[in-house]
Design an enzyme around this catalytic site. Structure first.
Site, short mmCIF file in Angstrom:
data_model
loop_
_atom_site.label_atom_id
_atom_site.label_comp_id
_atom_site.label_asym_id
_atom_site.label_seq_id
_atom_site.Cartn_x
_atom_site.Cartn_y
_atom_site.Cartn_z
N GLU A 76 -11.28 3.30 5.57
CA GLU A 76 -10.22 4.17 6.09
C GLU A 76 -10.88 5.19 7.03
O GLU A 76 -10.52 5.30 8.20
CB GLU A 76 -9.49 4.88 4.94
CG GLU A 76 -8.40 5.85 5.42
CD GLU A 76 -7.71 6.59 4.27
OE1 GLU A 76 -8.20 6.53 3.12
OE2 GLU A 76 -6.68 7.24 4.53
N HIS A 105 0.87 -1.19 0.00
CA HIS A 105 0.00 0.00 0.00
C HIS A 105 0.90 1.23 0.00
O HIS A 105 1.29 1.72 1.06
CB HIS A 105 -0.92 -0.05 1.23
CG HIS A 105 -1.92 1.07 1.28
ND1 HIS A 105 -3.06 1.01 2.05
CD2 HIS A 105 -1.97 2.28 0.66
CE1 HIS A 105 -3.75 2.13 1.92
NE2 HIS A 105 -3.11 2.93 1.07
N ASP A 136 1.76 4.07 2.72
CA ASP A 136 0.75 4.93 2.11
C ASP A 136 1.39 6.08 1.32
O ASP A 136 1.59 5.95 0.12
CB ASP A 136 -0.23 5.45 3.18
CG ASP A 136 -1.62 5.76 2.63
OD1 ASP A 136 -1.87 5.49 1.44
OD2 ASP A 136 -2.47 6.27 3.39
N ASP A 137 1.66 7.20 1.99
CA ASP A 137 2.25 8.38 1.34
C ASP A 137 3.40 8.89 2.21
O ASP A 137 3.27 9.92 2.89
CB ASP A 137 1.18 9.48 1.19
CG ASP A 137 -0.02 8.98 0.41
OD1 ASP A 137 0.09 8.83 -0.82
OD2 ASP A 137 -1.06 8.72 1.04
N1 ADE Z 1 -4.50 8.64 -2.09
C1 ADE Z 1 -3.30 8.74 -1.53
N2 ADE Z 1 -3.35 8.39 -0.25
C2 ADE Z 1 -4.62 8.04 0.02
C3 ADE Z 1 -5.31 7.59 1.17
N3 ADE Z 1 -4.69 7.40 2.34
N4 ADE Z 1 -6.62 7.34 1.07
C4 ADE Z 1 -7.25 7.53 -0.09
N5 ADE Z 1 -6.66 7.96 -1.19
C5 ADE Z 1 -5.36 8.21 -1.14
ZN ZN Z 2 -3.71 4.78 0.36
#
Ligand code: ADE
Ligand code: ZN
Length: 336
Positions: free
Chosen positions: A195, A14, A273-274
Site C-alpha cells: 500500500e 476489501h 477500504d474505509d
Molecule cells: N485499516 C483500515 N484501513 C486500512 C488501510 N488502508 N491500510 C491498512 N490498515 C487499514
Molecule cells: Zn484496507
C-alpha cells in the site's frame, strides 16, 4: 455510467467494517454509550478527515471505533453497510474486522463477531457475506497469535484472516505464526501489502504468509518481476482508489496505476477500504477511476468479473454470480 456500474453485479473484497462508521452513527453510539469522542461535532470530525498518509488516518479511525461497545452496536454498523452494499449491486461482501481494536478496550471478541454475524444473517437473502479477521501489524506477533486463539471458538463464523494497520516497519514475515495457525484451521489468507511499503512486502506476504490475495498491492508496479508473477499466478489485487487518493499514495487519482496493471493482465479489483473516511462507497470508487482513467465499459465489466472470481464464495454460487453478471451486461444496451 453510474447507473450501469450500480447495477453491475460485483464483489467487495476489501472493506473494513470499522471504516464504514459514518459520523452520524459514531456520535449516536458514543452518546448512547457515554463514550467521550475527541471531537465536539460532526462538522469538526469531518473537518479532521484530511490525511497526509496511512498513519495520520489510522489515529482517527481507531478513535472513532471506540464508540462501538455492544453487540447491537456492531450489528447496527454491519446492517448500515450491507444495506448500502446491496443498493450498490454488491452480491458478495468479504468484510474485514479488527478484533484487537475492540479487545484492547475490554470488549469480548464474541460480542464483536456475534453482532456482525447477526446483521449478516438478517441480510442473507439479499447478499452473500463472509468475515475476515485482520491482525493489527503494529501490535506484536504474539498478540496476533493470542487473538487467533481467542477467536478459535468462533472459527465457523469467519472465512479467513488478514493483516492490516501501519505497514512500513511491520513486514508480513513477523506474522508467520498466526497465519500458520489460520492455515492449519482451514481458513483463507489475505494481507495488506504494497500500500505504502516496497514490493518486498508483497513478496513476503505471498512467500511467507501464503496470502491468496493482496490488499492494495499498488507498489508492486515498481518491481517488474513481481508484476509478472502476479500475472502468471493470477494473484488478485484488491485496490481502493479513493483510499489511495485520500492517503496520498496517488494524490491525483489520474496517476493511479489501476488501468496500467489491468491492461498488463493483473487480476485487479475495485473496493472501498474505509468508505466513511475516504468519501465514497464501492460505486463511487468505480466511477472515480472510470472517469479519471477513462476505463471502457468492457474494462469495468472485467474488474467486476475479477472481483467475483477472486472471492472465496463456493464454486456453485460463484458460477451463478458470474452468470448474473453476464446476463446483466447482455441486457444493457451499449451507448455512445
Ligand atoms: N485499516 C483500515 N484501513 C486500512 C488501510 N488502508 N491500510 C491498512 N490498515 C487499514
Ligand atoms: Zn484496507
Amino acid at each position: 455510467m453510474r447507473d450501469f456500474i450500480k447495477g453491475l453485479p460485483k464483489a467487495e473484497l476489501h472493506l473494513h467494517i470499522e471504516g464504514t462508521l459514518e459520523p452520524e452513527l459514531m456520535f449516536e453510539l458514543a452518546h448512547k454509550n457515554g463514550v467521550d469522542l475527541p471531537f465536539d461535532s460532526i462538522a469538526e470530525l469531518r473537518a479532521a478527515y484530511e490525511f497526509d498518509d496511512l498513519q495520520s488516518f489510522l489515529g482517527i479511525y481507531y478513535q472513532g471505533a471506540a464508540a462501538l461497545i455492544t453487540e447491537d452496536d456492531f450489528a447496527a454498523l454491519m446492517r448500515a453497510y450491507l444495506a448500502r452494499a446491496v443498493a450498490d449491486g454488491v452480491v458478495r461482501a468479504e468484510v474485514f474486522f479488527d478484533p484487537q481494536t475492540h479487545m484492547e478496550r475490554g470488549i469480548e471478541i464474541g460480542t464483536v463477531i456475534g453482532g456482525l454475524r447477526k446483521a449478516m444473517d438478517d441480510f442473507a437473502d439479499s447478499i452473500s457475506t463472509g468475515l475476515i479477521l485482520c491482525f493489527l501489524r503494529h501490535l506484536s506477533p504474539d498478540d496476533a497469535v493470542a487473538t487467533f486463539e481467542a477467536a478459535r471458538p468462533y472459527l465457523n463464523d469467519i472465512i479467513g484472516v488478514g493483516l492490516d494497520s501501519s505497514e512500513i516497519g511491520n513486514p508480513p514475515e513477523r506474522f508467520v505464526a498466526a497465519f500458520d495457525l489460520a492455515r492449519e484451521a482451514g481458513l483463507r489468507l489475505v494481507a495488506h501489502a504494497g500500500e505504502e511499503a516496497a514490493p518486498e512486502y508483497v513478496w513476503s506476504a505471498l512467500d511467507n504468509l501464503g496470502a491468496e490475495r493482496i490488499d492494495h498491492g499498488v507498489q508492486s508496479e515498481k518491481d517488474p518481476e513481481l508484476v509478472q508473477h502476479l500475472v502468471d499466478k493470477q494473484v488478485p489485487l484488491t485496490m481502493c482508489p479513493l483510499s489511495n487518493q485520500k492517503l496520498q499514495v496517488f494524490p491525483d487519482i489520474r496517476d493511479h496505476n489501476l488501468r496500467r496493471l489491468l491492461e498488463r493482465g493483473v487480476k485487479v479489483t475495485i473496493n472501498s477500504d474505509d468508505p466513511a473516511y475516504f468519501g465514497g462507497y464501492i460505486v463511487d470508487n468505480y466511477v472515480a477511476v472510470a472517469e479519471a482513467l477513462d476505463l471502457s465499459r468492457d474494462q469495468m465489466v472485467q474488474v467486476a468479473e475479477n472481483s467475483i472470481e477472486a472471492s472465496f464464495v463456493g464454486e456453485d454460487r460463484k458460477v451463478k454470480m458470474l452468470d448474473g453478471l453476464r446476463a446483466y451486461v447482455a441486457g444493457v444496451p451499449v451507448r455512445d
